[in-house]
Design a protein around this motif. Sequence first.
Motif, PDB file in Angstrom:
ATOM      1  N   PRO A  35       0.810  -1.229   0.000  1.00 24.88           N
ATOM      2  CA  PRO A  35       0.000   0.000   0.000  1.00 24.88           C
ATOM      3  C   PRO A  35       0.847   1.284   0.000  1.00 24.88           C
ATOM      4  CG  PRO A  35      -0.061  -1.033   2.163  1.00 24.88           C
ATOM      5  CD  PRO A  35       0.721  -1.943   1.269  1.00 24.88           C
ATOM      6  N   THR A  36       1.099   1.777  -1.187  1.00 26.20           N
ATOM      7  CA  THR A  36       1.783   3.067  -1.349  1.00 26.20           C
ATOM      8  C   THR A  36       0.854   3.980  -2.131  1.00 26.20           C
ATOM      9  OG1 THR A  36       2.802   2.500  -3.471  1.00 26.20           O
ATOM     10  CG2 THR A  36       4.033   1.893  -1.474  1.00 26.20           C
ATOM     11  N   SER A  37       1.176   5.252  -2.144  1.00 25.43           N
ATOM     12  CA  SER A  37       0.327   6.174  -2.905  1.00 25.43           C
ATOM     13  C   SER A  37       0.318   5.805  -4.382  1.00 25.43           C
ATOM     14  CB  SER A  37       0.783   7.620  -2.711  1.00 25.43           C
ATOM     15  OG  SER A  37       2.109   7.788  -3.164  1.00 25.43           O
ATOM     16  N   GLN A  38       1.428   5.292  -4.881  1.00 17.47           N
ATOM     17  CA  GLN A  38       1.501   4.908  -6.293  1.00 17.47           C
ATOM     18  C   GLN A  38       0.593   3.717  -6.589  1.00 17.47           C
ATOM     19  OE1 GLN A  38       5.401   3.878  -7.724  1.00 17.47           O
ATOM     20  NE2 GLN A  38       4.695   3.627  -9.826  1.00 17.47           N
ATOM     21  N   THR A  39       0.646   2.670  -5.778  1.00 14.80           N
ATOM     22  CA  THR A  39      -0.189   1.500  -6.058  1.00 14.80           C
ATOM     23  C   THR A  39      -1.663   1.819  -5.847  1.00 14.80           C
ATOM     24  OG1 THR A  39       0.127   0.614  -3.816  1.00 14.80           O
ATOM     25  CG2 THR A  39       1.614  -0.201  -5.546  1.00 14.80           C
TER      26      THR A  39
END
Length: 84
Positions: A35-39
């Motif tokens: 869970p990252t902002s990119q994913t």
Amino acid sequence: MTKTDTSLQTQNPISSAQNAVENVHRAVSSALSHPTSQTLDQAQNAINKAEKAVDQATMHSDAQPAQEVAQALSDEEARLQDLQ
């Protein structure tokens, strides 16, 4: 020499929607595991594209496959909401 179409499957609104929802599944799974902002952005972008494909599929058909793909997209959206 002319270029020929090498696709083995003819794309129609239902198969396009199914493919889009499969992409959503992969993107949501990636967002859940990393869970990252990119994913999360990638998952949301995949959902936006799939919504358009599902709209096209349901516009052309009220048949069970169209309803099933719409439900699958809804399920994926719920998976992503659980993370957020």
